[in-house]
Write an enzyme that holds these catalytic residues in place. Structure first.
Site, PDB file in Angstrom:
ATOM      1  N   HIS A   1       0.878  -1.172   0.000  1.00 33.51           N
ATOM      2  CA  HIS A   1       0.000   0.000   0.000  1.00 33.51           C
ATOM      3  C   HIS A   1       0.913   1.219   0.000  1.00 33.51           C
ATOM      4  O   HIS A   1       1.505   1.578   1.014  1.00 33.51           O
ATOM      5  CB  HIS A   1      -0.913  -0.013   1.229  1.00 33.51           C
ATOM      6  CG  HIS A   1      -1.970   1.046   1.191  1.00 33.51           C
ATOM      7  ND1 HIS A   1      -3.054   1.054   2.027  1.00 33.51           N
ATOM      8  CD2 HIS A   1      -2.112   2.156   0.406  1.00 33.51           C
ATOM      9  CE1 HIS A   1      -3.814   2.099   1.768  1.00 33.51           C
ATOM     10  NE2 HIS A   1      -3.249   2.799   0.792  1.00 33.51           N
TER      11      HIS A   1
ATOM     12  N   LEU B   1      -2.224   9.568  -4.558  1.00 30.84           N
ATOM     13  CA  LEU B   1      -2.750   8.381  -5.222  1.00 30.84           C
ATOM     14  C   LEU B   1      -2.342   7.182  -4.389  1.00 30.84           C
ATOM     15  O   LEU B   1      -1.189   7.080  -3.958  1.00 30.84           O
ATOM     16  CB  LEU B   1      -2.164   8.228  -6.627  1.00 30.84           C
ATOM     17  CG  LEU B   1      -2.418   9.371  -7.621  1.00 30.84           C
ATOM     18  CD1 LEU B   1      -1.767   9.051  -8.966  1.00 30.84           C
ATOM     19  CD2 LEU B   1      -3.902   9.549  -7.835  1.00 30.84           C
ATOM     20  N   HIS B   2      -3.309   6.302  -4.135  1.00 37.19           N
ATOM     21  CA  HIS B   2      -3.010   5.040  -3.451  1.00 37.19           C
ATOM     22  C   HIS B   2      -2.677   4.006  -4.526  1.00 37.19           C
ATOM     23  O   HIS B   2      -3.465   3.825  -5.459  1.00 37.19           O
ATOM     24  CB  HIS B   2      -4.230   4.512  -2.693  1.00 37.19           C
ATOM     25  CG  HIS B   2      -4.710   5.381  -1.576  1.00 37.19           C
ATOM     26  ND1 HIS B   2      -4.559   5.033  -0.247  1.00 37.19           N
ATOM     27  CD2 HIS B   2      -5.359   6.568  -1.570  1.00 37.19           C
ATOM     28  CE1 HIS B   2      -5.108   5.958   0.517  1.00 37.19           C
ATOM     29  NE2 HIS B   2      -5.603   6.914  -0.262  1.00 37.19           N
ATOM     30  N   LEU B   3      -1.565   3.315  -4.363  1.00 32.87           N
ATOM     31  CA  LEU B   3      -1.258   2.140  -5.189  1.00 32.87           C
ATOM     32  C   LEU B   3      -1.356   0.921  -4.267  1.00 32.87           C
ATOM     33  O   LEU B   3      -0.594   0.819  -3.292  1.00 32.87           O
ATOM     34  CB  LEU B   3       0.141   2.252  -5.802  1.00 32.87           C
ATOM     35  CG  LEU B   3       0.666   0.995  -6.506  1.00 32.87           C
ATOM     36  CD1 LEU B   3      -0.216   0.594  -7.684  1.00 32.87           C
ATOM     37  CD2 LEU B   3       2.118   1.211  -6.975  1.00 32.87           C
TER      38      LEU B   3
END
Ligand code: 5GP
Ligand code: ZN
Length: 103
Positions: A38, A98-100
């Site tokens: 995350h 932005l969440h990856l």
């Protein structure tokens, strides 16, 4: 921006598990991961939300996407990953990120 936790991370006032950084973008691991990987991709500039992006920011956004491409490839996350942007009441930290998320 004073009292912004991500500005403090960008400026090194608060520790984080950094994955990547350059003059425009800082990438670090989420403190409460909701997947095996995350990762938060954060612009150095304090832009509050997706809705605050202006024309001048769009090359930065393209660069964020390119950094994500590199991360997915380098960390071999290509078999299962997703990107997420939260807004409104879903956005806990008012500094665009932005969440990856990946397995
Ligand atoms: P949002 O809801 O704003 O899209 O998500 C904010 C994310 O930032 C959450 O997933 C939360 O766990 C993470 N977060 C909040 N504070 C910190 C912190 O001090 N360090 C790190 N690494 N992540 C944080
Ligand atoms: Zn900020």
């Amino acid at each position: 921006m004073e009292n912004c936790i991500f500005c403090k991370i960008v400026q090194g006032e608060i520790n984080a598990n950094f994955v990547y950084r350059d003059g425009e973008i800082v990438v670090f691991r989420d403190i409460k991961p909701k997947a095996k990987h995350h990762i938060l991709v954060v612009p150095v500039e304090h832009v509050e939300s997706l809705l605050d992006l202006q024309d001048k920011h769009f090359s930065l956004l393209t660069k964020m996407i390119k950094v994500i491409q590199q991360l997915v490839k380098e960390h071999k996350l290509d078999s299962a990953y997703k990107l997420m942007v939260n807004g409104g009441k879903y956005q806990e930290v008012p500094h665009l990120h932005l969440h990856l998320l990946a397995d």
